[in-house]
Design a protein around this motif. Structure first.
Motif, short mmCIF file in Angstrom:
data_model
loop_
_atom_site.label_atom_id
_atom_site.label_comp_id
_atom_site.label_asym_id
_atom_site.label_seq_id
_atom_site.Cartn_x
_atom_site.Cartn_y
_atom_site.Cartn_z
N LEU A 1 0.83 -1.21 0.00
CA LEU A 1 0.00 0.00 0.00
C LEU A 1 0.86 1.25 0.00
O LEU A 1 0.54 2.24 -0.68
CB LEU A 1 -0.92 -0.01 1.22
CG LEU A 1 -2.04 -1.06 1.21
CD1 LEU A 1 -2.85 -0.97 2.49
CD2 LEU A 1 -2.94 -0.88 0.00
N TYR B 1 2.09 1.96 -3.46
CA TYR B 1 1.01 2.58 -4.24
C TYR B 1 0.91 4.07 -3.92
O TYR B 1 0.83 4.92 -4.82
CB TYR B 1 -0.33 1.90 -3.93
CG TYR B 1 -0.75 0.86 -4.93
CD1 TYR B 1 -1.39 1.23 -6.11
CD2 TYR B 1 -0.52 -0.49 -4.71
CE1 TYR B 1 -1.78 0.28 -7.03
CE2 TYR B 1 -0.90 -1.45 -5.63
CZ TYR B 1 -1.54 -1.06 -6.79
OH TYR B 1 -1.91 -1.99 -7.71
N LEU C 1 5.35 7.46 -15.86
CA LEU C 1 5.35 6.23 -15.07
C LEU C 1 6.76 5.88 -14.59
O LEU C 1 6.95 5.45 -13.46
CB LEU C 1 4.78 5.08 -15.90
CG LEU C 1 3.26 5.08 -16.11
CD1 LEU C 1 2.86 3.87 -16.93
CD2 LEU C 1 2.52 5.08 -14.78
N HIS D 1 15.78 9.83 -14.40
CA HIS D 1 14.64 9.20 -15.06
C HIS D 1 13.85 10.17 -15.95
O HIS D 1 13.00 9.73 -16.71
CB HIS D 1 13.71 8.57 -14.02
CG HIS D 1 14.06 7.14 -13.70
ND1 HIS D 1 13.48 6.44 -12.69
CD2 HIS D 1 14.94 6.29 -14.27
CE1 HIS D 1 13.98 5.22 -12.65
NE2 HIS D 1 14.88 5.11 -13.60
N LEU E 1 12.84 3.52 -2.41
CA LEU E 1 13.91 2.53 -2.57
C LEU E 1 13.97 1.58 -1.38
O LEU E 1 13.99 0.35 -1.55
CB LEU E 1 15.25 3.24 -2.74
CG LEU E 1 16.47 2.31 -2.62
CD1 LEU E 1 16.78 1.68 -3.96
CD2 LEU E 1 17.68 3.03 -2.07
N HIS F 1 10.72 -5.08 0.81
CA HIS F 1 9.60 -5.86 0.30
C HIS F 1 10.09 -6.94 -0.68
O HIS F 1 9.71 -8.11 -0.58
CB HIS F 1 8.61 -4.90 -0.38
CG HIS F 1 7.40 -5.54 -0.99
ND1 HIS F 1 6.16 -5.46 -0.41
CD2 HIS F 1 7.23 -6.22 -2.15
CE1 HIS F 1 5.27 -6.09 -1.18
NE2 HIS F 1 5.90 -6.56 -2.25
N GLY G 1 21.77 1.92 -3.81
CA GLY G 1 20.65 2.71 -4.31
C GLY G 1 20.65 4.12 -3.74
O GLY G 1 20.46 5.10 -4.48
N VAL H 1 23.32 6.12 -5.43
CA VAL H 1 22.92 6.54 -6.78
C VAL H 1 21.93 7.71 -6.70
O VAL H 1 22.05 8.69 -7.44
CB VAL H 1 22.30 5.35 -7.55
CG1 VAL H 1 21.62 5.83 -8.83
CG2 VAL H 1 23.37 4.33 -7.89
#
Lengths: 127, 144
Positions: B31, B34, B59, B69, B94, B100, B137, B140
């Motif tokens: 969640l 999201y 996206l 990005h 991240l 997860h 991560g 970066v």
């Protein structure tokens, strides 16, 4: 001891788990696909920063339409199926309707994924 | 089996252990991801993505809101996209996604590696892998 199952491989392959099993195995494929892609992606950006030119080769893979269809399948299915699992697990009363939830899931997934595949292929063909 | 009866166990008898906590962690982080992705997409729209980016680019920003990005888009100035605010959002996404995902890999491995020694080895490797990917991560995100 190692791997010890009570079923033979041929029985496992004939297992008729139907819809719930299909979503279970696709959830795993999606999760594994994302884990591999994101690991390679983060590591390659880091390696590029260290000065080893590896990004161009990997970018060719990422830009390929087949890879894009695969990774978008992984992301979209894992996301929609994960939301279904989360909602059913956090509100256990809804699990009476777990078969209906699967139908809703496919009704969401198929149009969105189908449209995306069309766009990805159209972009690949049209340049 | 009566579902309402099977769920009336007191909390102490439900087996509130690490695995149970990770079970709920997986759901809550789903969640949270999201929410963070939606938040990043709304942020992109506020920063003018409607004119300067296509849906795929938006996206891509949503899945990881760091400025490289959006480098290949028509965004005129990367400044608003590389603020500490967005780096913190990206860091949160991240760390949540790594935890997860690595736990998901452990769940899959547990289906095939069943000895206590094997499972302990998997957990050791997974913790090391999770820490490594988190630090790389973060490096970066905060240096790009």
């Amino acid at each position: 001891m190692g791997l010890n199952r009570n079923v033979s491989l041929s029985t496992a392959l004939r297992y008729k788990g139907q819809g719930p099993f299909l979503s279970f195995i696709l959830h795993r494929i999606g999760g594994l696909g994302m884990a591999v892609f994101i690991t390679i992606h983060i590591l390659s950006v880091y390696i590029e920063a260290l000065g080893w030119k590896i990004g161009d080769i990997l970018n060719d893979i990422y830009m390929n339409w087949a890879f894009q269809i695969f990774i978008f399948f992984c992301v979209l299915f894992h996301a929609i199926n994960g939301l279904r699992i989360t909602l059913l697990d956090l509100f256990p009363r809804l699990s009476t309707y777990h078969r209906e939830a699967l139908w809703i899931e496919w009704a969401l997934f198929l149009p969105v994924f189908g449209l995306s595949v069309i766009v990805i292929l159209a972009t690949a063909v049209g340049g | 089996m009566n579902r309402s009866e099977s769920r009336s166990l007191p909390l102490t008898k439900r087996g509130l252990n690490f695995e149970m906590l990770m079970w709920i962690f997986t759901r809550l982080t789903a969640l949270a991801m999201y929410a963070l992705i939606l938040f990043a997409i709304i942020g992109a729209l506020i920063m003018g993505a409607r004119q300067d980016m296509n849906l795929a680019d938006v996206l891509r920003w949503g899945f990881m809101p760091n400025s490289p990005h959006v480098q290949s888009t028509d965004v005129p100035d990367l400044g608003p996209w590389s603020t500490p605010f967005w780096r913190i959002v990206a860091s949160g996404l991240l760390l949540i996604a790594t935890a997860h995902g690595v736990h998901g890999l452990v769940v899959i491995a547990d289906d095939y590696i069943v000895t206590p020694r094997g499972r302990n080895t998997v957990r050791g490797i997974s913790i090391a892998f999770m820490l490594m990917m988190s630090f790389i991560g973060l490096y970066v995100i905060w240096t790009s």
